[in-house]
Design a protein around this motif. Sequence first.
Motif, mmCIF file in Angstrom:
data_model
loop_
_atom_site.group_PDB
_atom_site.id
_atom_site.type_symbol
_atom_site.label_atom_id
_atom_site.label_comp_id
_atom_site.label_asym_id
_atom_site.label_seq_id
_atom_site.Cartn_x
_atom_site.Cartn_y
_atom_site.Cartn_z
ATOM 1 N N ILE A 291 0.885 -1.096 -0.092
ATOM 2 C CA ILE A 291 -0.176 0.002 -0.194
ATOM 3 C C ILE A 291 0.746 1.193 -0.087
ATOM 4 N N ILE B 174 -8.338 6.914 -0.808
ATOM 5 C CA ILE B 174 -8.994 6.275 0.036
ATOM 6 C C ILE B 174 -8.552 5.574 1.123
ATOM 7 N N PHE B 175 -7.217 5.468 1.176
ATOM 8 C CA PHE B 175 -6.550 4.962 2.324
ATOM 9 C C PHE B 175 -6.553 6.051 3.357
ATOM 10 N N LEU C 134 -20.569 -0.140 -0.332
ATOM 11 C CA LEU C 134 -19.570 0.751 -0.917
ATOM 12 C C LEU C 134 -18.534 -0.195 -1.600
ATOM 13 N N ASP C 135 -18.031 -1.374 -0.930
ATOM 14 C CA ASP C 135 -17.114 -2.118 -1.362
ATOM 15 C C ASP C 135 -17.172 -3.063 -2.352
ATOM 16 N N THR D 43 -20.917 -0.295 4.373
ATOM 17 C CA THR D 43 -19.467 -0.868 3.898
ATOM 18 C C THR D 43 -19.700 -1.870 3.027
ATOM 19 N N LEU E 109 -11.651 5.145 10.545
ATOM 20 C CA LEU E 109 -11.357 4.044 11.800
ATOM 21 C C LEU E 109 -10.688 4.653 12.999
ATOM 22 N N ILE E 110 -9.813 6.050 12.921
ATOM 23 C CA ILE E 110 -9.612 6.602 14.038
ATOM 24 C C ILE E 110 -10.880 7.440 14.734
ATOM 25 N N SER F 255 -6.058 5.417 -4.857
ATOM 26 C CA SER F 255 -5.976 4.568 -3.581
ATOM 27 C C SER F 255 -5.312 5.302 -2.558
ATOM 28 N N VAL G 262 -10.058 6.041 5.060
ATOM 29 C CA VAL G 262 -10.367 4.922 5.723
ATOM 30 C C VAL G 262 -9.487 5.152 7.139
ATOM 31 N N VAL G 263 -8.085 5.779 7.044
ATOM 32 C CA VAL G 263 -7.498 5.913 8.355
ATOM 33 C C VAL G 263 -8.359 6.917 9.114
ATOM 34 N N ASN H 50 -12.780 4.700 16.570
ATOM 35 C CA ASN H 50 -12.107 4.192 17.667
ATOM 36 C C ASN H 50 -12.416 5.260 18.775
#
Lengths: 268, 267
Positions: free
Chosen positions: B20, B239-240, B199-200, B196, B247-248, B236, B243-244, B251
């Motif tokens: 990645i 998108i990465f 989307l995926d 999700t 997720l943060i 990419s 996503v980060v 969390n």
Amino acid sequence: MKLKYFSAPYLVWMAVFIAVPLLMIVYFAFTTDDGKLTMKYISDVGQYANIFVRSIWLSLIATAVCLVIAYPVAFILSRMDKHKQGTMLMIVMLPMWMNFLLRTYAWMTLLGNNGIINHIFNMLGFESVKLINTSGAVVLGMVYNYLPFMILPLYSVMEKIDKSLLEASADLGCSSFSSLVRVIIPLSMPGITSGITMVFVPAISTFIISRMLGGGSNLLIGDLIEMQFLGNAYNPHLGASISLVLMVIILVIMTVMNQFDPEEQVLM
Amino acid sequence: MKKLGKIYLILVLLFLYVPIFVLIVFSFNETKSRSVFSGFTLDWYKRLFHNRIIISSLVNTIIIAVLASVISTVLGTLASIGIYHMKKVPKAIVMNITNMPIINPEIVTGVSLMLLFVFFSARMNLEFGFTTLLIAHITFDVPYVILNVMPKFAQMNPHIFEAAQDLGCSPVKAFRKVILPEIMPGVISGFLMSFTYSLDDFVISYFTSGSTSQTLPITIYSMTRRKVSPEINALSTLIFIAVVIILIVKNAVETRTARKNNSGGGE
């Protein structure tokens, strides 16, 4: 008002869009275009035995590699401090949130003939190696894409294994190896079986990984099905027959897996 | 032993992340080379934002994911209420059929829906496109909603619905005041899961979309089939990053609610 009627809209939906389509696969597999019964297409599937063998073989290897890599990862994660576990699990699972086409594309660029790996080889004075369009590349793609599917169920069973059980087995004279064989592995069996199914099923039915990393010479069952429905070889009867055989193979594998699982819960 | 474990974990993480990161680094590369970094540029990002096909398929993906997950959440929640109150045998039959799209390989689900849509398009005025795509997405989303909501019923006291009605609630009000709060965590996780997945999803969309209505994964696929373009790398990277961030945030929200529940004495 009876509560069970709440499900009426879904029951209609389920019948039309889940049950009927699956029955159509069975119907197409056993009939010709004029609706006559035939075994022709099912027996034609036999011509592709080599593709079936290759798919089963490559996805078995990928599943085994995933299990070997994931087992220690899950164990290490499950023995970490509780507050670290959540963060670590998130870091391990994060690549899963990228679309798998992009993840596979990443390997396409790494393994390519002009890719970075061959570039490094050349710089070190080695000849370029053919990495992409090999069956090894397909297995690598499967392992990379589905590894987290193996880690997650293993971790969720191991996390529940009581630390004191391991201490007890050590106190009673077990070496760490026999603790592993006699305590950890038996207790993590449900995770192993569900991990195997969660990797094997997508691996055996993929057509993207084989197409992007395997070139034209590593066709899998998924490619074969796709070609019958969207390719030049348009033949939904044959495609339905192949799909049916694939479903039977997966059913057999899942039944076998259930034998190893005391709780008979393969899914998640 | 502990050190060995750490090294092993780092190696596995490298295996997961290096591809990645290489992808991300080469999104800033001046040339199209995939092995030599010749200079920094943001050109591929500019091109990406001017690529109409990508933007429109992104919008399409989001519309379908929102519609499919909202509809499946309603459909699936109602279904769970009904299924939970069914007799044993019909319940087992319905649950087995519901699990089919989860157990079956995606390609089989995709192909089976394609057969159905071909049948309909020949006899009625149904064309492959937005409608078929939406139907397909709802079909593979609902089982995940049911999977998340059903266990909440098992944890619930079965008599509270009747009790609420005995105490003067109308059935609708009893549902809203008593059942819904109990099952809400399952409903939310079912919604997020189906969103999700929608989307995926590539495989099922690929077989049910036709050529008029494309989702982002389908566009990405056709891009990787054609010439190599660092635009994919740029996409990419974005998108990465998304996503980060998600997720943060997720969390942070989870730890905050957990802390709140602990300090506030829970329920």
